[in-house]
Scaffold this motif. Structure first.
Motif, mmCIF file in Angstrom:
data_model
loop_
_atom_site.group_PDB
_atom_site.id
_atom_site.type_symbol
_atom_site.label_atom_id
_atom_site.label_comp_id
_atom_site.label_asym_id
_atom_site.label_seq_id
_atom_site.Cartn_x
_atom_site.Cartn_y
_atom_site.Cartn_z
ATOM 1 N N VAL A 122 11.992 -10.826 24.854
ATOM 2 C CA VAL A 122 12.784 -10.163 25.886
ATOM 3 C C VAL A 122 12.915 -8.692 25.527
ATOM 4 C CG1 VAL A 122 15.028 -10.664 24.783
ATOM 5 C CG2 VAL A 122 14.922 -10.238 27.255
ATOM 6 N N PHE A 123 12.852 -7.842 26.549
ATOM 7 C CA PHE A 123 13.113 -6.422 26.327
ATOM 8 C C PHE A 123 13.884 -5.872 27.515
ATOM 9 C CE2 PHE A 123 8.934 -6.495 28.414
ATOM 10 C CZ PHE A 123 9.102 -5.572 29.440
ATOM 11 N N THR A 124 14.548 -4.750 27.298
ATOM 12 C CA THR A 124 15.270 -4.076 28.379
ATOM 13 C C THR A 124 14.585 -2.758 28.702
ATOM 14 O OG1 THR A 124 16.805 -2.884 26.916
ATOM 15 C CG2 THR A 124 17.442 -5.111 27.623
ATOM 16 N N GLN A 125 14.711 -2.352 29.950
ATOM 17 C CA GLN A 125 14.183 -1.063 30.404
ATOM 18 C C GLN A 125 15.224 -0.461 31.340
ATOM 19 O OE1 GLN A 125 11.973 1.052 29.687
ATOM 20 N NE2 GLN A 125 12.241 2.363 31.453
ATOM 21 N N GLY A 126 16.037 0.458 30.793
ATOM 22 C CA GLY A 126 17.185 0.969 31.527
ATOM 23 C C GLY A 126 16.909 2.129 32.457
ATOM 24 N N HIS A 127 15.853 2.852 32.237
ATOM 25 C CA HIS A 127 15.549 4.027 33.055
ATOM 26 C C HIS A 127 15.182 3.599 34.481
ATOM 27 C CE1 HIS A 127 12.981 7.350 34.526
ATOM 28 N NE2 HIS A 127 13.772 8.118 33.793
ATOM 29 N N SER A 128 15.719 4.236 35.507
ATOM 30 C CA SER A 128 16.682 5.323 35.363
ATOM 31 C C SER A 128 18.114 4.846 35.630
ATOM 32 C CB SER A 128 16.332 6.459 36.327
ATOM 33 O OG SER A 128 16.253 5.952 37.662
ATOM 34 N N VAL A 129 18.264 3.821 36.500
ATOM 35 C CA VAL A 129 19.602 3.298 36.793
ATOM 36 C C VAL A 129 19.599 1.770 36.761
ATOM 37 C CG1 VAL A 129 20.476 5.269 38.100
ATOM 38 C CG2 VAL A 129 19.116 3.524 39.276
ATOM 39 N N CYS A 130 18.879 1.209 35.781
ATOM 40 C CA CYS A 130 18.760 -0.258 35.702
ATOM 41 C C CYS A 130 19.712 -0.905 34.705
ATOM 42 C CB CYS A 130 17.320 -0.656 35.356
ATOM 43 S SG CYS A 130 16.126 -0.292 36.649
ATOM 44 N N ASN A 131 20.239 -0.150 33.743
ATOM 45 C CA ASN A 131 21.058 -0.781 32.705
ATOM 46 C C ASN A 131 22.391 -1.304 33.224
ATOM 47 O OD1 ASN A 131 19.495 -0.998 30.477
ATOM 48 N ND2 ASN A 131 20.509 0.588 29.274
ATOM 49 N N ARG A 132 22.744 -0.999 34.461
ATOM 50 C CA ARG A 132 23.928 -1.602 35.081
ATOM 51 C C ARG A 132 23.757 -3.113 35.223
ATOM 52 N NH1 ARG A 132 24.063 1.699 40.454
ATOM 53 N NH2 ARG A 132 23.524 3.303 38.930
ATOM 54 N N SER A 133 22.522 -3.622 35.108
ATOM 55 C CA SER A 133 22.299 -5.072 35.109
ATOM 56 C C SER A 133 22.227 -5.633 33.692
ATOM 57 C CB SER A 133 21.009 -5.413 35.874
ATOM 58 O OG SER A 133 19.869 -4.932 35.188
ATOM 59 N N PHE A 134 22.319 -4.771 32.683
ATOM 60 C CA PHE A 134 22.382 -5.157 31.267
ATOM 61 C C PHE A 134 23.841 -5.257 30.823
ATOM 62 C CE2 PHE A 134 21.010 -3.495 26.770
ATOM 63 C CZ PHE A 134 21.347 -4.711 26.213
ATOM 64 N N PHE A 135 24.641 -4.276 31.218
ATOM 65 C CA PHE A 135 26.079 -4.290 30.940
ATOM 66 C C PHE A 135 26.761 -3.338 31.922
ATOM 67 C CE2 PHE A 135 24.027 -1.163 28.223
ATOM 68 C CZ PHE A 135 24.809 -0.032 28.349
ATOM 69 N N PRO A 136 28.016 -3.607 32.319
ATOM 70 C CA PRO A 136 28.736 -2.679 33.203
ATOM 71 C C PRO A 136 28.874 -1.323 32.508
ATOM 72 C CG PRO A 136 29.871 -4.789 33.060
ATOM 73 C CD PRO A 136 28.827 -4.795 31.989
ATOM 74 N N CYS A 137 28.631 -0.260 33.252
ATOM 75 C CA CYS A 137 28.588 1.038 32.585
ATOM 76 C C CYS A 137 28.774 2.167 33.588
ATOM 77 C CB CYS A 137 27.242 1.219 31.861
ATOM 78 S SG CYS A 137 25.795 1.096 32.948
ATOM 79 N N PHE A 138 28.926 3.383 33.053
ATOM 80 C CA PHE A 138 28.793 4.595 33.859
ATOM 81 C C PHE A 138 27.305 4.932 33.847
ATOM 82 C CE2 PHE A 138 33.082 4.966 31.938
ATOM 83 C CZ PHE A 138 33.848 5.066 33.094
ATOM 84 N N ASP A 139 26.581 4.474 34.846
ATOM 85 C CA ASP A 139 25.129 4.549 34.800
ATOM 86 C C ASP A 139 24.629 5.903 35.291
ATOM 87 O OD1 ASP A 139 22.624 3.703 34.213
ATOM 88 O OD2 ASP A 139 22.561 2.065 35.665
ATOM 89 N N THR A 140 24.972 6.918 34.523
ATOM 90 C CA THR A 140 24.579 8.291 34.836
ATOM 91 C C THR A 140 24.353 9.041 33.528
ATOM 92 O OG1 THR A 140 25.373 10.434 35.659
ATOM 93 C CG2 THR A 140 27.039 8.804 35.067
#
Length: 287
Positions: A122-140
């Protein structure tokens, strides 16, 4: 946002991450009554609570919240803060317990889709506004913080993150990470699978599946340390400390991602030594 901490268990059988997120926040306005975070429909919130460490408060206060549709790539998570608790300059800890599965930031690969075809990955790819599905965040990218993480995985799995320090407890199968430099949410990255490493130099190493490691080491050679030195001659000291590289299976959706301390690169790029060298230089330039 001063700091965030992730505590997650990875379940490859059901392709699920579950645990909690702790946000250390310091309000700057006296009338704050709602905290709004970026979230995603694939992320299931179980509970949210609040505590003010400076008050010596032991029992956290449960908070009410709602999730509203925002765009086709996310939702807004609105958290009601208790009146009288939030004061300017006083740290508040918000704990969010949640489960996330197959959102756009998280890529679960069955063993058949990996290079070695022996274990899932498994890997994550947060760019550019995807990490909001990894953890709740200020995705900016306007909001940056340090972070720590505790990741629990099955036996035989290795976890890497875009962090400046890491440790591992073999008995508990727990990986601990700490990023001492403030980063935006999209640069919090994770990969877990059957991974091994070889050192490239005093501050760089390469990670890959066992079947790819010898090829990766041969292809990279001394290029990482060499081009780090060239970059430092031009622009000054390399600030991240580590400059590690992990090669990911061909399912990785882009050529490479300049995560701090740990660059993700697609393994198929090793077919071309020239292309690989160009990309190594490119990712170092991001740093």
């Amino acid at each position: 946002l001063c700091h965030l901490h992730l505590d997650l268990k990875l379940n490859f059988a059901v392709k699920e991450m579950s645990g909690w997120l702790v946000l250390d926040l310091v309000p700057v306005q006296p009338t704050v009554c709602t905290l709004v975070l970026d979230s995603h429909p694939s992320l299931l919130i179980h509970s949210i609570d609040c505590k003010v460490p400076e008050d010596g408060q032991e029992a956290p206060v449960s908070l009410t919240y709602r999730v509203d549709p925002f765009t086709d790539y996310g939702s807004s998570l609105s958290i009601s803060l208790p009146s009288g608790t939030v004061k300017p300059g006083r740290r508040v800890q918000i704990t969010i317990r949640y489960t996330t599965t197959d959102g756009p930031a998280i890529w679960w690969l069955d063993s058949e889709l990996t290079c070695g075809q022996s274990r899932p990955l498994v890997f994550t790819q947060g760019h550019s506004v995807c990490n909001r599905s990894f953890f709740p965040c200020f995705d900016t990218p306007a909001v940056k913080s340090t972070y720590t993480a505790t990741i629990r995985v099955p036996e035989g799995m290795t976890v890497l993150m875009s962090a400046s320090q890491s440790s591992y407890s073999k008995q508990d199968r727990i990986f601990q990470f700490s990023m001492e430099f403030p980063v935006p949410s999209y640069l919090v990255a994770l990969v877990a699978g059957e991974l091994e490493h070889a050192d490239l130099g005093p501050r760089s190493r390469v990670w890959a599946e066992p079947c790819l490691l010898s090829c990766a080491l041969k292809k990279l050679g001394g290029s990482v340390e060499h081009w780090l030195g060239v970059a430092e001659d031009l622009f000054g000291p390399y600030l991240w400390g580590r400059c590690d590289i992990v090669f990911l299976p061909p399912s990785f959706p882009i050529v490479a991602m300049e995560n701090p301390c740990l660059t993700f690169i697609i393994a198929s790029i090793m077919e071309s030594s020239e292309f690989l060298l160009i990309d190594v230089i490119h990712e170092i330039a991001h740093g």
